[in-house]
Design a protein around this motif. Structure first.
Motif, PDB file in Angstrom:
ATOM      1  N   HIS A   1       3.986  -4.515  -7.538  1.00 55.26           N
ATOM      2  CA  HIS A   1       3.608  -5.740  -7.067  1.00 55.26           C
ATOM      3  C   HIS A   1       2.186  -5.399  -7.326  1.00 55.26           C
ATOM      4  O   HIS A   1       1.195  -6.090  -6.488  1.00 55.26           O
ATOM      5  N   ASN A   2       1.444  -5.160  -8.422  1.00 54.26           N
ATOM      6  CA  ASN A   2       0.079  -4.975  -8.741  1.00 54.26           C
ATOM      7  C   ASN A   2       0.331  -4.752 -10.516  1.00 54.26           C
ATOM      8  O   ASN A   2       0.458  -3.852 -10.875  1.00 54.26           O
ATOM      9  N   ASP A   3       0.051  -5.860 -11.098  1.00 55.71           N
ATOM     10  CA  ASP A   3       0.283  -5.845 -12.579  1.00 55.71           C
ATOM     11  C   ASP A   3      -0.702  -4.938 -13.400  1.00 55.71           C
ATOM     12  O   ASP A   3      -0.033  -4.174 -14.378  1.00 55.71           O
ATOM     13  N   TYR A   4      -1.989  -4.851 -12.878  1.00 58.34           N
ATOM     14  CA  TYR A   4      -2.604  -3.654 -13.415  1.00 58.34           C
ATOM     15  C   TYR A   4      -2.062  -2.237 -13.227  1.00 58.34           C
ATOM     16  O   TYR A   4      -2.159  -1.645 -14.279  1.00 58.34           O
ATOM     17  N   LEU A   5      -1.766  -1.887 -12.098  1.00 63.14           N
ATOM     18  CA  LEU A   5      -1.257  -0.787 -11.877  1.00 63.14           C
ATOM     19  C   LEU A   5       0.185  -0.407 -12.552  1.00 63.14           C
ATOM     20  O   LEU A   5       0.620   0.562 -13.110  1.00 63.14           O
ATOM     21  N   GLN A   6       0.940  -1.603 -12.619  1.00 67.97           N
ATOM     22  CA  GLN A   6       2.277  -1.523 -13.368  1.00 67.97           C
ATOM     23  C   GLN A   6       2.011  -1.113 -14.698  1.00 67.97           C
ATOM     24  O   GLN A   6       2.579  -0.404 -15.422  1.00 67.97           O
ATOM     25  N   VAL A   7       1.008  -1.983 -15.378  1.00 69.59           N
ATOM     26  CA  VAL A   7       0.644  -1.546 -16.692  1.00 69.59           C
ATOM     27  C   VAL A   7       0.236  -0.341 -17.083  1.00 69.59           C
ATOM     28  O   VAL A   7       0.542   0.614 -17.867  1.00 69.59           O
ATOM     29  N   MET A   8      -0.695   0.180 -16.182  1.00 75.26           N
ATOM     30  CA  MET A   8      -1.267   1.605 -16.124  1.00 75.26           C
ATOM     31  C   MET A   8      -0.112   2.682 -15.993  1.00 75.26           C
ATOM     32  O   MET A   8      -0.100   3.735 -16.900  1.00 75.26           O
TER      33      MET A   8
ATOM     34  N   LEU B   1       0.983  -1.240  -0.087  1.00 71.65           N
ATOM     35  CA  LEU B   1      -0.113   0.035   0.069  1.00 71.65           C
ATOM     36  C   LEU B   1       0.897   1.135   0.048  1.00 71.65           C
ATOM     37  O   LEU B   1       0.695   2.069  -0.628  1.00 71.65           O
ATOM     38  N   ILE B   2       1.920   1.139   0.790  1.00 73.43           N
ATOM     39  CA  ILE B   2       2.873   2.454   0.455  1.00 73.43           C
ATOM     40  C   ILE B   2       3.522   2.623  -0.847  1.00 73.43           C
ATOM     41  O   ILE B   2       3.658   3.794  -1.109  1.00 73.43           O
ATOM     42  N   ILE B   3       3.768   1.556  -1.454  1.00 70.65           N
ATOM     43  CA  ILE B   3       4.177   1.557  -2.647  1.00 70.65           C
ATOM     44  C   ILE B   3       2.897   2.235  -4.009  1.00 70.65           C
ATOM     45  O   ILE B   3       3.134   2.963  -4.562  1.00 70.65           O
ATOM     46  N   TRP B   4       1.743   1.682  -3.597  1.00 71.39           N
ATOM     47  CA  TRP B   4       0.566   2.154  -4.561  1.00 71.39           C
ATOM     48  C   TRP B   4       0.245   3.250  -4.479  1.00 71.39           C
ATOM     49  O   TRP B   4      -0.087   3.836  -5.630  1.00 71.39           O
ATOM     50  N   GLN B   5       0.251   3.984  -3.530  1.00 75.87           N
ATOM     51  CA  GLN B   5      -0.108   5.368  -3.346  1.00 75.87           C
ATOM     52  C   GLN B   5       0.718   6.334  -4.250  1.00 75.87           C
ATOM     53  O   GLN B   5       0.245   7.024  -4.979  1.00 75.87           O
ATOM     54  N   PRO B   6       2.082   6.304  -4.257  1.00 74.14           N
ATOM     55  CA  PRO B   6       2.685   6.975  -5.224  1.00 74.14           C
ATOM     56  C   PRO B   6       2.581   6.708  -6.669  1.00 74.14           C
ATOM     57  O   PRO B   6       2.760   7.458  -7.670  1.00 74.14           O
ATOM     58  N   ALA B   7       2.459   5.495  -6.608  1.00 79.56           N
ATOM     59  CA  ALA B   7       2.197   4.817  -7.969  1.00 79.56           C
ATOM     60  C   ALA B   7       0.952   5.433  -8.851  1.00 79.56           C
ATOM     61  O   ALA B   7       1.269   5.569 -10.066  1.00 79.56           O
ATOM     62  N   LEU B   8      -0.138   5.574  -8.100  1.00 76.82           N
ATOM     63  CA  LEU B   8      -1.123   6.111  -8.674  1.00 76.82           C
ATOM     64  C   LEU B   8      -0.711   7.676  -8.916  1.00 76.82           C
ATOM     65  O   LEU B   8      -1.339   8.235  -9.998  1.00 76.82           O
ATOM     66  N   GLU B   9      -0.036   8.250  -8.221  1.00 81.35           N
ATOM     67  CA  GLU B   9       0.224   9.622  -8.515  1.00 81.35           C
ATOM     68  C   GLU B   9       1.133   9.559  -9.981  1.00 81.35           C
ATOM     69  O   GLU B   9       0.971  10.374 -10.550  1.00 81.35           O
ATOM     70  N   MET B  10       1.987   8.425 -10.041  1.00 80.01           N
ATOM     71  CA  MET B  10       2.757   8.421 -11.298  1.00 80.01           C
ATOM     72  C   MET B  10       1.874   8.169 -12.318  1.00 80.01           C
ATOM     73  O   MET B  10       2.384   8.922 -13.478  1.00 80.01           O
TER      74      MET B  10
END
Length: 159
Positions: free
Chosen positions: A90-97, A47-56
Motif C-alpha cells: 500500500h505504498n508503491d515506492y516501498l513496493q518497488v524498493m 504503518l504496521i505493514i510498512w515497518q516489516p516491509a522496510l526490513e524486507m
C-alpha cells in the motif's frame, strides 16, 4: 426532482441485486459498510505493514527480492498483531524498493522525472507560442495604428 427519485430508486435496486447475487442481506451490507475502518485505523494498519516491509528491503537492497515476492516474504516477517490480509505494501515506492531494489526505484524515479520534464517542455513551448502570438498581435496593432495616424491606410484602400 423526478431525476433524483429515479436515481435513488436505481441505486436501491442495484444495491439490492448485488447483495442478492452474493447471498447477503441488505442489512448486513449496510452494517459492514458502517463498520468500515476510519482513516486513522487504515493509516495505522498501513504503518504496521510498512515497518516489516522496510526490513524486507534491507535483505536485498540492490536488486530486490523479485516481482510479486512481497506477499510470500511478508508472511514470514508479519507481526503477530497484524490481522490484515495485505497482499501489497500500500505504498508503491516501498513496493518497488522491496521487489526491484534500488535499481528499480532509481529507474522508476527517472521515468517519473522524464514525464515531468516532458510536461515542462510542452508547457514552455506553449508559453512561447502564446508570447509570440501576443507579440504578433501587438506588432500588427502598432503597424495599423501607425498607418492610420499617417493616413497611409488610403493606399491599401485603393487596391
Amino acid at each position: 426532482h423526478i431525476r433524483l427519485i429515479i436515481l435513488a430508486l436505481l441505486l436501491c435496486i442495484s444495491f439490492t441485486s448485488i447483495s442478492l447475487l452474493h447471498n447477503k442481506s441488505v442489512s448486513s451490507e449496510l452494517i459492514s459498510t458502517a463498520e468500515a475502518p476510519t482513516l486513522d485505523q487504515a493509516s495505522g494498519r498501513r504503518l504496521i505493514i510498512w515497518q516489516p516491509a522496510l526490513e524486507m528491503f534491507t535483505v536485498n537492497p540492490v536488486l530486490g527480492s523479485g516481482i510479486g515476492s512481497f506477499w510470500p516474504l511478508y508472511q514470514s516477517v508479519k507481526p503477530t498483531h497484524d490481522t490484515s490480509l495485505a497482499q501489497y505494501v500500500h505504498n508503491d515506492y516501498l513496493q518497488v524498493m522491496i521487489e526491484l531494489g534500488l535499481i528499480g526505484i532509481v529507474l522508476l524515479l527517472i521515468f517519473i522525472g522524464l514525464i515531468f520534464y516532458q510536461f515542462f517542455q510542452v508547457y514552455c513551448y506553449l508559453n512561447m507560442i502564446k508570447n509570440l502570438y501576443q507579440l504578433n498581435n501587438i506588432f500588427h496593432r502598432n503597424v495599423l495604428q501607425y498607418l492610420c495616424n499617417k493616413g497611409l491606410y488610403k493606399i491599401f484602400l485603393n487596391f
